[in-house]
Design a protein around this motif. Structure first.
Motif, PDB file in Angstrom:
ATOM      1  N   GLU A  87       0.805  -1.227   0.000  1.00  0.00           N
ATOM      2  CA  GLU A  87       0.000   0.000   0.000  1.00  0.00           C
ATOM      3  C   GLU A  87       0.843   1.285   0.000  1.00  0.00           C
ATOM      4  O   GLU A  87       0.348   2.357  -0.338  1.00  0.00           O
ATOM      5  N   PHE A  88       2.137   1.196   0.346  1.00  0.00           N
ATOM      6  CA  PHE A  88       3.006   2.371   0.402  1.00  0.00           C
ATOM      7  C   PHE A  88       3.935   2.493  -0.812  1.00  0.00           C
ATOM      8  O   PHE A  88       4.576   3.517  -0.988  1.00  0.00           O
ATOM      9  N   ARG A  89       4.002   1.490  -1.632  1.00  0.00           N
ATOM     10  CA  ARG A  89       4.994   1.446  -2.708  1.00  0.00           C
ATOM     11  C   ARG A  89       4.752   2.434  -3.835  1.00  0.00           C
ATOM     12  O   ARG A  89       5.699   2.890  -4.459  1.00  0.00           O
ATOM     13  N   PHE A  90       3.508   2.750  -4.124  1.00  0.00           N
ATOM     14  CA  PHE A  90       3.222   3.573  -5.297  1.00  0.00           C
ATOM     15  C   PHE A  90       2.525   4.888  -4.966  1.00  0.00           C
ATOM     16  O   PHE A  90       2.250   5.668  -5.858  1.00  0.00           O
ATOM     17  N   ASP A  91       2.247   5.137  -3.710  1.00  0.00           N
ATOM     18  CA  ASP A  91       1.542   6.346  -3.299  1.00  0.00           C
ATOM     19  C   ASP A  91       2.494   7.263  -2.534  1.00  0.00           C
ATOM     20  O   ASP A  91       2.820   7.005  -1.380  1.00  0.00           O
ATOM     21  N   MET A  92       2.910   8.356  -3.175  1.00  0.00           N
ATOM     22  CA  MET A  92       3.841   9.291  -2.537  1.00  0.00           C
ATOM     23  C   MET A  92       3.132  10.196  -1.531  1.00  0.00           C
ATOM     24  O   MET A  92       3.774  10.855  -0.725  1.00  0.00           O
ATOM     25  N   GLN A  93       1.828  10.252  -1.574  1.00  0.00           N
ATOM     26  CA  GLN A  93       1.062  11.105  -0.668  1.00  0.00           C
ATOM     27  C   GLN A  93       0.775  10.424   0.672  1.00  0.00           C
ATOM     28  O   GLN A  93       0.457  11.081   1.649  1.00  0.00           O
ATOM     29  N   LYS A  94       0.880   9.127   0.705  1.00  0.00           N
ATOM     30  CA  LYS A  94       0.558   8.357   1.903  1.00  0.00           C
ATOM     31  C   LYS A  94       1.634   8.579   2.970  1.00  0.00           C
ATOM     32  O   LYS A  94       2.824   8.525   2.696  1.00  0.00           O
ATOM     33  N   THR A  95       1.207   8.843   4.175  1.00  0.00           N
ATOM     34  CA  THR A  95       2.129   9.060   5.288  1.00  0.00           C
ATOM     35  C   THR A  95       2.666   7.713   5.776  1.00  0.00           C
ATOM     36  O   THR A  95       1.894   6.796   6.053  1.00  0.00           O
TER      37      THR A  95
END
Length: 183
Positions: free
Chosen positions: A156-164
């Protein structure tokens, strides 16, 4: 008699302090061996006299980019990548250092072969910054920071730069991709 003992003690103290050589692989906030936060590019030849220095190519003045200086051991092992504050300026100081050799270690023993769990055990994590390919981990006690490849993170964190990204989101077994110091 007292003056003789005092004089001998002072001489012994001076000799022992002079004989201590700086550990060239110990990463401190203001220095790594003889390389300091005020070292100028022109001084690198003296500091790394036994190593090979690959300087940026002249003629890149119009690109506006900072050129990285690579330091290699004579045997070819990549030691450091140094980024000066000003491109192609011999009086510029170093802005950042990327440690390529696992012999470089922080005062608390973290190297490029360490894991996120090692960082968490020895440092207070102040911030985790999400970027395109990695998570940058900043710590309170040091100017050093550590990059963890996003492939080490949950999907879930690999492709979303906005995710904290929180400390709990990084597995303790996640390996350090890069180990850096910013001045």
């Amino acid at each position: 008699m007292k003056k003789t003992i005092l004089s001998l003690s002072i001489i012994a103290l001076i000799l022992t302090s002079c004989s201590k050589e700086a550990d060239p692989y110990l990463v401190k906030n203001q220095n790594i061996g003889l390389l300091t936060d005020s070292t100028q590019v022109k001084d690198l030849k003296t500091i790394f006299s036994k190593d090979s220095i690959i300087n940026p190519i002249a003629g890149d003045e119009f690109t506006g980019t900072l050129n990285t200086i690579e330091i290699y051991e004579k045997g070819g092992k990549h030691l450091l990548s140094l980024t000066p504050k000003q491109a192609l300026d011999s009086t510029a100081t170093i802005s950042s250092i990327k440690f390529k050799d696992p012999r470089f270690k922080t005062e608390k023993g973290i190297t490029s072969n360490s894991t996120f769990g090692d960082i968490k055990a020895k440092y207070t994590i102040t911030k985790i910054q999400n970027s395109f390919k990695s998570a940058s981990v900043f710590v309170k006690e040091s100017e050093a920071f550590f990059l963890i490849d996003k492939s080490e993170l949950p999907a879930e964190f690999r492709f979303d730069m906005q995710k904290t990204i929180e400390v709990a989101n990084i597995p303790e077994t996640a390996k350090i991709k890069h180990f850096m110091l910013g001045w």
